[in-house]
Design an enzyme around this catalytic site. Structure first.
Site, PDB file in Angstrom:
ATOM      1  N   ASP A   2      14.458  43.311  14.179  1.00 17.69           N
ATOM      2  CA  ASP A   2      15.048  44.611  14.530  1.00 17.69           C
ATOM      3  C   ASP A   2      15.244  45.520  13.310  1.00 17.69           C
ATOM      4  O   ASP A   2      15.452  46.719  13.466  1.00 17.69           O
ATOM      5  CB  ASP A   2      16.415  44.408  15.207  1.00 17.69           C
ATOM      6  CG  ASP A   2      16.341  43.492  16.412  1.00 17.69           C
ATOM      7  OD1 ASP A   2      15.243  43.369  16.981  1.00 17.69           O
ATOM      8  OD2 ASP A   2      17.371  42.891  16.778  1.00 17.69           O
TER       9      ASP A   2
ATOM     10  N   GLY B  86      18.320  34.635  16.629  1.00 19.41           N
ATOM     11  CA  GLY B  86      16.945  34.650  17.135  1.00 19.41           C
ATOM     12  C   GLY B  86      15.965  34.385  16.003  1.00 19.41           C
ATOM     13  O   GLY B  86      16.193  34.797  14.871  1.00 19.41           O
TER      14      GLY B  86
END
Ligand code: F6P
Length: 364
Positions: free
Chosen positions: A143, A15
């Site tokens: 994240d 991502g």
């Protein structure tokens, strides 16, 4: 200095996140300026290596991209050379195409690869290392969950974006005296929810590391209501789940190395909260907005440090390493140590203790 390294490839996998271009720029400029290397930009992550798509990067290609979101090279998620989806007679089969990747790397004369990515990309890089390809990793993800690394680039920007959205939710929550449940990304780690939640003064923060007790959540909401606190902000991580319950899955992508896409917990929780407390409740999922936009100055600086250090590692012969930020210093850890692992929020996190200190509930 390694005399063997003349030409390197750089790729961005998994991502996207803010700061990828800043790393590409730092890698390319350091390689050209300091070592007179040739740099090949591989398109769409490992997919570009599988399909042999790459282009030479010159100084002009990486000028003026420091502040640009996304990646000029493109990226791809479901493209692990060990398990690549191939269509045969109308059926999708997974095949190991690592040999094809090795051939393409050798044919292009690449002496080493700089792989910018998260745990999936590091897993791919660890495989290539076993096939004799020199790789160095750069830790990317909003994240912040890469093993061995305290700060991935992209995280600071995502926290800023999420906190700004939570601030905006605050004012509408106040006007309507509502409970607002805001879902942030982060996969199985609660870093983004914890930092954005604390930064925005969210009243309840729910993270995957602490399965929440739904009755406790409702108690907090009712007690706030009794105290005439007429609105509540709940910041919930997409990976959070109720004690004894399952995570909410939005989608399964079978061709992806990690097929589960989380999402939908805010909607579920808002319906349940309304039914249990009678309080007017709304849900908002911030989604991919958290991955977009220009990197913060912190992420630009960190990305530059990482990109520079990755080339330095290669040139000193330290291949097979992931550049990391750890204990206030730039350093490195072996890529194998990081592959297929996730770094979660420790339950004794000082930030969590501080949040509890100021009255934030974690639903436990
Ligand atoms: O790992 C980054 C991340 O944005 C996670 O926070 C999220 O769960 C996932 O990627 C979403 O992936 P995709 O872009 O495939 O929807």
């Amino acid at each position: 200095m390694s005399s063997k390294i003349r030409r390197i490839g750089v790729l961005t996998g998994g991502g996207d996140c803010p700061g990828l271009n800043a790393v590409i720029r730092a890698v390319t400029k350091t390689a050209l300026n300091r070592y007179e290397l040739e740099v090949m930009g591989i398109e769409d992550g490992f997919l570009g290596l599988i399909q042999n798509r790459m282009r030479k990067l010159e100084w002009s290609d990486v000028s003026n991209i420091l502040t640009l979101g996304g990646t000029i090279l493109g990226t791809s998620n479901p493209s692990n050379p060990r398990s690549y989806a191939i269509k045969r007679k109308g059926k999708t089969e997974m095949a190991d195409v690592t040999d094809r990747v090795v051939e393409h790397v050798q044919a292009a004369g690449l002496d080493a690869l700089i792989c910018i990515g998260g745990d999936g990309t590091m897993t791919g890089a660890a495989d290539l290392l076993k096939h004799g390809i020199n790789c160095v990793g750069v830790p990317k993800t909003i994240d912040n969950d890469l093993e061995g690394c305290e700060r991935t680039f992209g995280f600071d920007t995502a926290v800023n974006t999420a906190a700004e959205c939570l601030d905006k939710i605050h004012s509408t929550a106040m006007s309507h005296h509502r409970v607002m449940v805001v879902e942030v990304m982060g996969r199985n780690a609660g870093w983004l929810a914890l930092h954005a939640g604390v930064a925005s003064g969210s009243d309840i923060i729910l993270i995957p590391e602490i399965p929440y007790d739904f009755d406790k959540v409702c108690e907090v909401l009712k007690s706030r209501s009794r105290q005439d606190k007429r609105f509540t902000i709940v910041c919930v991580s997409e990976g959070a789940s109720q004690k004894g319950g399952d995570k909410v899955v939005a989608q399964r992508i079978e061709t992806s190395p990690d097929p589960i896409r989380l999402g939908g917990i805010a909607n579920k929780l808002a319906v349940e909260i309304n039914a249990c407390t009678g309080l007017d409740t709304r849900a908002t999922a911030l989604g991919h907005i958290q991955r977009g936009g220009s990197p913060t100055p912190f992420d630009r600086a960190l990305a530059t440090l990482y990109g520079f250090h990755a080339v330095e590692l290669l040139m000193t012969g330290a291949v097979g390493q992931l550049v990391v930020w750890s204990s206030g210093k730039i350093g490195e850890v072996p890529i194998e140590q990081v592959a297929n692992k996730q770094r979660l929020v420790p339950l004794d996190s000082p930030l969590m203790a501080a949040a509890r200190g100021v009255g934030t509930s974690f639903g436990d």
